[in-house]
Design a protein around this motif. Structure first.
Motif, mmCIF file in Angstrom:
data_model
loop_
_atom_site.group_PDB
_atom_site.id
_atom_site.type_symbol
_atom_site.label_atom_id
_atom_site.label_comp_id
_atom_site.label_asym_id
_atom_site.label_seq_id
_atom_site.Cartn_x
_atom_site.Cartn_y
_atom_site.Cartn_z
ATOM 1 N N LYS A 1 0.886 -1.063 -0.219
ATOM 2 C CA LYS A 1 0.137 -0.021 0.069
ATOM 3 C C LYS A 1 0.807 1.077 0.029
ATOM 4 O O LYS A 1 2.015 1.312 0.680
ATOM 5 C CB LYS A 1 -0.739 0.003 1.416
ATOM 6 N N ASP A 2 0.414 2.404 -0.384
ATOM 7 C CA ASP A 2 0.931 3.849 -0.435
ATOM 8 C C ASP A 2 -0.024 4.393 -0.056
ATOM 9 O O ASP A 2 -0.976 4.662 -0.221
ATOM 10 C CB ASP A 2 1.157 3.984 -1.851
ATOM 11 N N GLU A 3 0.128 4.739 1.463
ATOM 12 C CA GLU A 3 -0.735 5.256 2.410
ATOM 13 C C GLU A 3 -2.054 4.401 2.340
ATOM 14 O O GLU A 3 -1.549 3.337 2.870
ATOM 15 C CB GLU A 3 -1.367 6.606 1.986
ATOM 16 N N GLU A 4 -3.254 4.678 2.047
ATOM 17 C CA GLU A 4 -4.243 3.669 1.963
ATOM 18 C C GLU A 4 -4.641 2.954 0.597
ATOM 19 O O GLU A 4 -5.450 2.047 0.643
ATOM 20 C CB GLU A 4 -5.420 4.213 2.761
ATOM 21 N N LYS A 5 -4.147 3.455 -0.062
ATOM 22 C CA LYS A 5 -4.241 2.817 -1.610
ATOM 23 C C LYS A 5 -3.241 1.561 -2.077
ATOM 24 O O LYS A 5 -2.118 1.779 -1.897
ATOM 25 C CB LYS A 5 -3.896 4.055 -2.923
#
Length: 119
Positions: A25-29
């Motif tokens: 994940k990249d932050e929440e994505k």
């Protein structure tokens, strides 16, 4: 399926199975890992000899899900008194390579094989 993963070490009982679940994940994505390659190496700390090489399995590339399986044969004959180190890398389809474990770039992670009783 007994094992433990912390920021600094992976521990598995000698001769047991253990699945390392990975979520990118990249932050929440979610990060799309389709066509990526995951590799885990375990080396003997004393002589840097490679003991285990594992290739990860992409379970759901679009949603960034994968796993690496440690099977009984991987640890069955290892000496539990030896010290081992490990890391996990991903190579994305565009060729970028990143060490994802351990996250602290100034460290290597320990791979600990704990004693078993039942054979």
């Amino acid at each position: 399926m007994v094992g433990k993963i912390t920021p600094n070490y992976i521990e598995v009982r000698q001769g047991d199975s253990f699945t390392i679940l990975l979520q990118f994940k990249d932050e929440e994505k979610a990060i799309n890992i389709t066509n990526s390659v995951l590799k885990m190496y375990v080396k003997n700390k004393a002589d840097e000899k490679t003991i285990i090489i594992k290739q990860g399995i992409i379970d759901d590339g679009v949603n960034g899900k994968a796993h690496i399986s440690i099977v009984p044969e991987d640890t069955k004959k290892l000496n539990i008194k030896d010290e081992f180190v490990t890391d996990i890398q991903i190579t994305f389809a565009n060729g970028e390579t990143h060490t994802i474990y351990p996250q602290d770039i100034s460290r290597v992670a320990s791979f600990i094989v704990s004693q078993h009783v039942t054979e």
